[in-house]
Design an enzyme around this catalytic site. Structure first.
Site, short mmCIF file in Angstrom:
data_model
loop_
_atom_site.label_atom_id
_atom_site.label_comp_id
_atom_site.label_asym_id
_atom_site.label_seq_id
_atom_site.Cartn_x
_atom_site.Cartn_y
_atom_site.Cartn_z
N ASP A 1 -0.58 3.00 3.15
CA ASP A 1 0.20 4.22 3.35
C ASP A 1 0.17 5.15 2.13
O ASP A 1 0.20 6.37 2.27
CB ASP A 1 1.63 3.92 3.79
CG ASP A 1 2.34 2.90 2.92
OD1 ASP A 1 1.86 2.60 1.81
OD2 ASP A 1 3.39 2.38 3.35
N GLY B 1 9.34 10.77 2.24
CA GLY B 1 10.75 10.93 2.60
C GLY B 1 11.63 11.32 1.44
O GLY B 1 12.58 12.09 1.60
N ALA C 1 8.22 -0.52 5.87
CA ALA C 1 8.94 -1.79 5.83
C ALA C 1 10.19 -1.80 6.71
O ALA C 1 10.61 -2.85 7.17
CB ALA C 1 9.33 -2.11 4.38
N GLY D 1 0.92 -2.19 2.02
CA GLY D 1 -0.21 -2.99 1.58
C GLY D 1 0.14 -4.45 1.34
O GLY D 1 1.26 -4.89 1.61
N ARG E 1 6.59 4.77 13.36
CA ARG E 1 6.60 5.86 14.33
C ARG E 1 5.18 6.22 14.71
O ARG E 1 4.22 5.85 14.03
CB ARG E 1 7.33 7.09 13.79
CG ARG E 1 6.62 7.78 12.64
CD ARG E 1 7.14 7.36 11.30
NE ARG E 1 6.43 8.01 10.21
CZ ARG E 1 6.70 9.21 9.74
NH1 ARG E 1 7.67 9.94 10.30
NH2 ARG E 1 6.03 9.71 8.73
N ASN F 1 3.49 1.87 -9.99
CA ASN F 1 4.47 1.55 -8.95
C ASN F 1 5.86 1.52 -9.58
O ASN F 1 6.10 0.77 -10.53
CB ASN F 1 4.17 0.17 -8.35
CG ASN F 1 3.07 0.21 -7.32
OD1 ASN F 1 3.30 0.58 -6.19
ND2 ASN F 1 1.88 -0.17 -7.72
#
Length: 494
Positions: free
Chosen positions: A243, A411, A18, A87, A22, A302
């Site tokens: 992802d 991350g 978002a 998504g 890369r 989520n």
């Protein structure tokens, strides 16, 4: 193909989130390990246009072409490419195959009342039974529910974001199945579009192109369509393009005693399984059954995730790095406030700092003021949330096995404070890394498609031998803290 030729195969992972994207380059070495190197990085984000928050697809295409040009400049003339993104968002094409307009971002406020209004004509319980996907206002189904009817009538096809990018580069229109599952429009049993839902929305199934599985060879990059760029010869492979699906494929879990958190803007906490869990309890707890590569199911929750700290940092004008915020948080006393990190008010507030402070004020708690206090509040409550959801996960799936290891990838796996807090609160061993799990899952799916790797277990073994992880052993906290948190959450849900 000869061994030395296999070693020189180049794979590119296009990974777009978002806030940034890369291109990562990878090759498999003779010893079975893989290398990974960032070639190009660029910013992403939504912008206001015509009353909506939208994604700039032309900019994304341009950045990807610039990155591919860099690849060519490195002397790489041939490569494979896989594309993953977030998504639920979609592009609508007109009758000539061009973008109708820029796609609207899932954080746009247009779906705020969508679930309530949808439920007046269609049972949410039935929706869950059919699809196995958790009800979230930004899901594709609810975006389509509020979509302007004129736009839908003018559309010839709907493509999810990674599929649109693949279409631009190859001219081939498909919808990749793991990402398609996030639309909440696919039947969990038949694995086809649910006609009853499409009828309710007034949408014809012909709006959707062919569903394909991860590992499908999509086609060659149409270099002639981009004469202003010096591009390599490339073959696009449809990978697990959501992802999260790529992140879980890129998680080095072995055996069946592990769960995962894909830690980024969202924290996706779950297990990998081969069966769907569709029950009244799973519906009430808002768990989802997203599809994964090679007939796996990601049964997960989520959780708001790093979005909270990202927004705090942004509203402090990035005065502190994430590492500095974690260091400041470590100096603050623990568990001073309880918050529901999944409260919808935190989805896209005008100012995350004032929203967190208002929440604490309204619930008669100490108000975090300093950067360290704000960060501590977020990290403490993420760890508490993770711990509670791990327990629910076991209850909902009825798994006999004990989850002894929690793999944290993405991350957020670099956050040492949160990793240790999670180990302590959940009383599990946290295995942190790799941080590049999404890109790795993307790349390894390509290698499976080309035959360099046999299957997902072989891919995960490859990750284990190629990338070190960091282990956090549990130092269990006082159980009364978790009890107080759960009591608070129960009160706040009333």
């Amino acid at each position: 193909m000869k061994k030395e030729q296999v070693e020189k195969r180049t794979y590119l992972a296009v990974d777009i989130g978002a806030s940034s994207g890369r291109i990562m380059k990878s090759q498999r070495l003779a010893n079975g390990q893989i290398t990974i190197e960032e070639i190009h990085r660029f910013k992403n984000g939504f912008h206001q246009k015509d009353g909506y928050q939208r994604w700039d697809m032309a900019s994304l295409v341009h950045e990807l072409l610039l990155g591919l040009q860099k690849v060519k400049q490195l002397g790489i003339k041939e490569c494979f490419i896989g594309i993953d993104t977030w998504g639920v968002d979609y592009c609508l094409l007109d009758q000539s195959g061009q973008l109708l307009d820029e796609p609207i971002a899932y954080r746009d406020g247009r779906t705020e009342a969508a679930v309530t209004n949808f439920s007046k004509g269609y049972s949410l319980e039935k929706l869950y039974q059919q699809t196995g996907i958790q009800v979230q206002p930004f899901n594709t189904i609810f975006q389509l529910f509020v979509e302007e009817k004129e736009r839908l009538a003018a559309a010839s096809q709907l493509l999810l974001i990674p599929d649109y990018l693949g279409y631009v580069f190859t001219g081939k229109a498909v919808i990749e199945a793991t990402n398609a599952s996030t639309t909440q429009l696919l039947n969990a049993g038949t694995k086809q579009w649910e006609s009853e839902l499409l009828d309710f929305l007034g949408i014809d199934e012909t709006l959707f192109p062919t569903l394909v599985e991860p590992g499908t060879i999509l086609g060659d990059l149409q270099t002639a369509a981009f004469p202003d760029y010096d591009l390599p010869n490339a073959t696009l492979i449809t990978i697990a393009s959501h992802d999260t699906a790529s992140a879980i494929l890129g998680t080095p879990g072995i055996g069946d005693d592990w769960a995962y958190i894909s830690s980024g803007t969202w924290s996706l906490l779950g297990i990998e399984t081969t069966v769907t869990t569709i029950s009244a309890e799973a519906f009430q707890e808002n768990y989802t059954n997203e599809w994964g590569a090679q007939n796996t199911i990601r049964f997960l929750k989520n959780i708001m995730g790093m979005w909270l700290i990202q927004e705090v940092a942004r509203h402090q004008n990035y005065q502190y790095s994430y590492a500095e915020l974690a260091a400041l948080a470590e100096k603050e006393p623990a568990f001073q406030q309880f918050i529901d990190v999944n409260d919808p008010r935190f989805l896209n507030p005008g100012n995350m700092i004032t929203e967190l402070q208002a929440y604490c004020r309204e619930t008669q708690q100490t108000v975090p003021e300093s950067p360290g206090e704000l960060a501590r509040c977020i990290y403490d409550n993420l760890a508490l949330c993770y711990s509670v959801e791990l327990e629910k996960l076991a209850q909902l799936t009825g798994i006999e096995r004990k989850i002894t290891t929690l793999h944290v990838v993405g991350g957020g796996s670099n956050n040492r404070l949160l990793n240790q807090l999670t180990a302590d609160v959940a009383n599990v061993t946290v295995n942190a890394g790799p941080g590049e799990a999404i890109a790795l899952g993307n790349l390894l799916m390509q290698m499976i498609a080309t035959g360099e790797l046999k299957d997902i277990p072989a891919a995960r073994t490859c990750i284990q031998t190629s990338f070190p992880t960091e282990i956090y052993q549990a130092n269990p906290i006082d159980s009364t803290i978790k009890n107080r948190y759960q009591a608070f959450m129960k009160r706040s849900s009333l």
